[in-house]
Structures are given as structure tokens and as C-alpha cells.
Design a protein around this motif. Structure first.
Motif, PDB file in Angstrom:
ATOM      1  N   GLN A  44       0.834  -1.203   0.000  1.00 29.94           N
ATOM      2  CA  GLN A  44       0.000   0.000   0.000  1.00 29.94           C
ATOM      3  C   GLN A  44       0.869   1.252   0.000  1.00 29.94           C
ATOM      4  O   GLN A  44       0.562   2.215  -0.706  1.00 29.94           O
ATOM      5  CB  GLN A  44      -0.954   0.011   1.196  1.00 29.94           C
ATOM      6  N   VAL A  45       1.929   1.252   0.759  1.00 29.66           N
ATOM      7  CA  VAL A  45       2.850   2.395   0.778  1.00 29.66           C
ATOM      8  C   VAL A  45       3.415   2.625  -0.625  1.00 29.66           C
ATOM      9  O   VAL A  45       3.468   3.759  -1.120  1.00 29.66           O
ATOM     10  CB  VAL A  45       3.976   2.176   1.815  1.00 29.66           C
ATOM     11  N   ALA A  46       3.836   1.549  -1.278  1.00 29.78           N
ATOM     12  CA  ALA A  46       4.392   1.657  -2.627  1.00 29.78           C
ATOM     13  C   ALA A  46       3.345   2.143  -3.624  1.00 29.78           C
ATOM     14  O   ALA A  46       3.642   2.961  -4.502  1.00 29.78           O
ATOM     15  CB  ALA A  46       4.959   0.304  -3.070  1.00 29.78           C
ATOM     16  N   ILE A  47       2.113   1.664  -3.488  1.00 36.44           N
ATOM     17  CA  ILE A  47       1.023   2.079  -4.372  1.00 36.44           C
ATOM     18  C   ILE A  47       0.778   3.578  -4.252  1.00 36.44           C
ATOM     19  O   ILE A  47       0.648   4.289  -5.254  1.00 36.44           O
ATOM     20  CB  ILE A  47      -0.258   1.271  -4.045  1.00 36.44           C
ATOM     21  N   VAL A  48       0.700   4.070  -3.034  1.00 34.27           N
ATOM     22  CA  VAL A  48       0.463   5.502  -2.817  1.00 34.27           C
ATOM     23  C   VAL A  48       1.622   6.324  -3.393  1.00 34.27           C
ATOM     24  O   VAL A  48       1.418   7.388  -3.970  1.00 34.27           O
ATOM     25  CB  VAL A  48       0.223   5.794  -1.316  1.00 34.27           C
ATOM     26  N   ALA A  49       2.824   5.808  -3.278  1.00 36.64           N
ATOM     27  CA  ALA A  49       3.999   6.541  -3.753  1.00 36.64           C
ATOM     28  C   ALA A  49       3.990   6.757  -5.266  1.00 36.64           C
ATOM     29  O   ALA A  49       4.521   7.762  -5.745  1.00 36.64           O
ATOM     30  CB  ALA A  49       5.278   5.816  -3.334  1.00 36.64           C
ATOM     31  N   VAL A  50       3.387   5.842  -6.015  1.00 39.74           N
ATOM     32  CA  VAL A  50       3.444   5.943  -7.482  1.00 39.74           C
ATOM     33  C   VAL A  50       2.106   6.302  -8.124  1.00 39.74           C
ATOM     34  O   VAL A  50       2.010   6.369  -9.346  1.00 39.74           O
ATOM     35  CB  VAL A  50       4.000   4.647  -8.121  1.00 39.74           C
ATOM     36  N   SER A  51       1.086   6.544  -7.321  1.00 41.64           N
ATOM     37  CA  SER A  51      -0.234   6.856  -7.856  1.00 41.64           C
ATOM     38  C   SER A  51      -0.578   8.321  -7.670  1.00 41.64           C
ATOM     39  O   SER A  51       0.021   9.024  -6.863  1.00 41.64           O
ATOM     40  CB  SER A  51      -1.302   6.009  -7.146  1.00 41.64           C
ATOM     41  N   ARG A  52      -1.568   8.744  -8.398  1.00 41.56           N
ATOM     42  CA  ARG A  52      -2.187  10.055  -8.193  1.00 41.56           C
ATOM     43  C   ARG A  52      -3.309   9.783  -7.194  1.00 41.56           C
ATOM     44  O   ARG A  52      -4.272   9.092  -7.514  1.00 41.56           O
ATOM     45  CB  ARG A  52      -2.717  10.526  -9.550  1.00 41.56           C
ATOM     46  N   GLY A  66     -12.426   8.334   2.952  1.00 45.27           N
ATOM     47  CA  GLY A  66     -12.516   7.803   1.599  1.00 45.27           C
ATOM     48  C   GLY A  66     -11.197   7.945   0.879  1.00 45.27           C
ATOM     49  O   GLY A  66     -10.321   8.732   1.276  1.00 45.27           O
ATOM     50  N   TYR A  67     -11.077   7.161  -0.184  1.00 44.32           N
ATOM     51  CA  TYR A  67      -9.831   7.155  -0.946  1.00 44.32           C
ATOM     52  C   TYR A  67     -10.108   6.616  -2.338  1.00 44.32           C
ATOM     53  O   TYR A  67     -11.004   5.792  -2.548  1.00 44.32           O
ATOM     54  CB  TYR A  67      -8.800   6.250  -0.256  1.00 44.32           C
ATOM     55  N   ALA A  68      -9.325   7.087  -3.272  1.00 43.03           N
ATOM     56  CA  ALA A  68      -9.270   6.519  -4.619  1.00 43.03           C
ATOM     57  C   ALA A  68      -7.929   6.926  -5.201  1.00 43.03           C
ATOM     58  O   ALA A  68      -7.264   7.832  -4.696  1.00 43.03           O
ATOM     59  CB  ALA A  68     -10.410   7.035  -5.488  1.00 43.03           C
ATOM     60  N   ARG A  69      -7.534   6.245  -6.258  1.00 44.76           N
ATOM     61  CA  ARG A  69      -6.268   6.593  -6.887  1.00 44.76           C
ATOM     62  C   ARG A  69      -6.371   6.427  -8.394  1.00 44.76           C
ATOM     63  O   ARG A  69      -7.238   5.712  -8.898  1.00 44.76           O
ATOM     64  CB  ARG A  69      -5.128   5.743  -6.341  1.00 44.76           C
ATOM     65  N   ILE A  70      -5.489   7.117  -9.059  1.00 38.86           N
ATOM     66  CA  ILE A  70      -5.381   7.050 -10.515  1.00 38.86           C
ATOM     67  C   ILE A  70      -3.961   6.619 -10.854  1.00 38.86           C
ATOM     68  O   ILE A  70      -2.990   7.135 -10.291  1.00 38.86           O
ATOM     69  CB  ILE A  70      -5.672   8.433 -11.153  1.00 38.86           C
ATOM     70  N   VAL A  71      -3.856   5.681 -11.786  1.00 39.04           N
ATOM     71  CA  VAL A  71      -2.586   5.310 -12.390  1.00 39.04           C
ATOM     72  C   VAL A  71      -2.673   5.835 -13.819  1.00 39.04           C
ATOM     73  O   VAL A  71      -3.623   5.509 -14.538  1.00 39.04           O
ATOM     74  CB  VAL A  71      -2.381   3.779 -12.386  1.00 39.04           C
ATOM     75  N   THR A  72      -1.726   6.681 -14.214  1.00 41.03           N
ATOM     76  CA  THR A  72      -1.853   7.341 -15.511  1.00 41.03           C
ATOM     77  C   THR A  72      -0.508   7.687 -16.129  1.00 41.03           C
ATOM     78  O   THR A  72       0.483   7.851 -15.409  1.00 41.03           O
ATOM     79  CB  THR A  72      -2.695   8.633 -15.375  1.00 41.03           C
ATOM     80  N   ASP A  73      -0.520   7.846 -17.439  1.00 39.92           N
ATOM     81  CA  ASP A  73       0.639   8.410 -18.131  1.00 39.92           C
ATOM     82  C   ASP A  73       0.486   9.926 -18.263  1.00 39.92           C
ATOM     83  O   ASP A  73       1.344  10.596 -18.789  1.00 39.92           O
ATOM     84  CB  ASP A  73       0.853   7.751 -19.498  1.00 39.92           C
ATOM     85  N   SER A  74      -0.659  10.448 -17.792  1.00 38.38           N
ATOM     86  CA  SER A  74      -0.982  11.881 -17.793  1.00 38.38           C
ATOM     87  C   SER A  74      -1.119  12.488 -19.183  1.00 38.38           C
ATOM     88  O   SER A  74      -1.130  13.706 -19.324  1.00 38.38           O
ATOM     89  CB  SER A  74       0.037  12.689 -16.977  1.00 38.38           C
TER      90      SER A  74
END
Length: 146
Positions: A44-52, A66-74
Motif C-alpha cells: 500500500q505504501v508503494a502504491i500511494v507513492a506511485v499513484s495520483r 474515503g480514498y481513490a487513486r489514478i494510475v496514468t501516463d498523464s
């Protein structure tokens, strides 16, 4: 980040990584998100580090609800993942406000597509936000870890 208009004023939406309570996010996901079963705290720490990251906070206490994240090339593509709202704070439109806030935040990027894997209980939330079933799901493939 400007909160979406529909967000209850008792809550705020943040993209500030330092305000994301990773331990709380990990607990919310383990307790209320079947897809995160078995995820370690280190993961989870690693996920937060590389996600928006997007945190939904209770204004009075600063507690993450609440929480959500985006993985993107922007540039062209994003994947919406780990959308979760504490059950004690559901039925207040927070999930919809969270998703709307994320989509508004992504809008300036001009992404061609935003994908997600909708849980059965969350599908109507995503349809309301403009998501639809893939036109050609047979064309999509996945490679899973063996």
C-alpha cells in the motif's frame, strides 16, 4: 484541490500526498474492498507513492473517510482504482463526489480514456459519472502473475 460542488461541506477532497493516511487507507481497503484482500502495508505504501491519490477527509477531525487513486501516463490513459468510502460515511453522496472530483481533476489532461473495473455494488455510481461498458471487451487482454 477544489472540491466538487456536490460534496457535503463537512468533508474535503485532497490530492496532497502528505494528507493521505496510508495506514487508514490500507485498513479501509482490507476491511471493505474484496479486491485488496491480502495486500500488505508495504504494498500500500508503494502504491500511494506511485499513484495520483485522492483522499476524502472529514473536515472537523481530518480523519480519512474515503480514498481513490489514478494510475496514468498523464497524456492518453488513466486507470481509476481502489475507490472506497468508510461505511459509516456512506449514503451521503461521498462516492459520487469523490469520482466527480477525480474526473474534474483529470479533465485538463485531455485523456483519451479512463478505465476501471467496477464492483457490482459500485456500477451505478460509475454509469452516473459517464462510464460505460467496453465496446469490444474481447479485444482486451490481461496477463496475470502465475
Amino acid at each position: 484541490m477544489t472540491s466538487p460542488a456536490a460534496l457535503d461541506p463537512a468533508y474535503e477532497l485532497t490530492t496532497e500526498r502528505e494528507r493521505i493516511d496510508v495506514a487508514r487507507v490500507h485498513r479501509l481497503l482490507l476491511d471493505h474492498a474484496y479486491w485488496a484482500a491480502g495486500r500488505s502495508r508495504e504494498q500500500q505504501v508503494a502504491i500511494v507513492a506511485v499513484s495520483r491519490n485522492y483522499g476524502l477527509l472529514e473536515r472537523a477531525t481530518g480523519r480519512q473517510v474515503g480514498y481513490a487513486r489514478i494510475v496514468t501516463d498523464s497524456v492518453t490513459f488513466a486507470w481509476l482504482a481502489d475507490v472506497v468510502v468508510d461505511p459509516a460515511h456512506r449514503s451521503r453522496g461521498l462516492g459520487a463526489a469523490l469520482v466527480d472530483g477525480i474526473l474534474a481533476d483529470l479533465e485538463p489532461l485531455g485523456l483519451k480514456r479512463v478505465l476501471l473495473k467496477a464492483s457490482p455494488e459500485g456500477a451505478s455510481l460509475y454509469v452516473r459519472a459517464g462510464f460505460e461498458a467496453l465496446e469490444d471487451p474481447e479485444a482486451w487482454m490481461v496477463r496475470r502473475r502465475r
